[in-house]
Design an enzyme around this catalytic site. Sequence first.
Site, short mmCIF file in Angstrom:
data_model
loop_
_atom_site.label_atom_id
_atom_site.label_comp_id
_atom_site.label_asym_id
_atom_site.label_seq_id
_atom_site.Cartn_x
_atom_site.Cartn_y
_atom_site.Cartn_z
CB ALA A 258 24.78 -12.30 27.24
CD GLU A 259 21.53 -11.12 31.82
OE1 GLU A 259 20.51 -10.41 31.92
OE2 GLU A 259 21.49 -12.36 31.88
CB SER A 260 22.68 -4.70 29.77
OG SER A 260 24.08 -4.56 30.03
#
Length: 229
Positions: free
Chosen positions: A128-130
Amino acid sequence: MIKALLLCLAAFSVCSWAQTSKPHFVAKPSDKSVLGSQRNSNKLKQVKSDPNQVYHYQNADGVVVFSDRPPETGHYQVRIYDCYACKPSSNINWQSIPLFTQQYNDDIRLAARTYQLEAALIRAVIHAESSFRPAAISKTGAQGLMQLMPATAKELGVTDAFKPSQNIQAGSRYLAQLLKRFDGDITLACAAYNAGASRVEQYRGVPPFPETKAYVERVNILLQRYRKS
């Protein structure tokens, strides 16, 4: 289109540190930057322009170029003006998007064992982040796989946030701290990871930011899928 995006970039840089209590999210489009390269001009024909991203590179004359298409050769950065997993209007099918089930296995297993976390949760947050891009950096300064803000990384003893082993260890430790703070509630911990713990406490739940709501929902979808993978 590029002129408009450049104006947005300039405006965003002024306010990017306005809400330092939010470690991963500012209530404006964020800027994810990923290193890449293009060596085959035939591949260029296959790349369609994307109004949501800008390719940033230097041409043969050393001039900095911003374009909606990658260069034919050489290195470039892709600046995406929306958080990977928190754009409310994203057309990504999170139920079927390919998973990253083998990347950084040893580092994720070690972090999961050290901080008593599910490996599936660590993978879901990294995704989700990167989207598992170790060189990712946001306009607000969040770095690496788990998008650590410099101040957070420093507090957690990170010397190189772009080194996967350090980033995963620190991000997992931080996630474990948030889970403890919110009594093991994964939804609240993920909301805090995105928008800041103080925001979660302020609203006594998931903050009413469309981006944070989308982020939390998609992390939970990814978590369920990684548990089954």
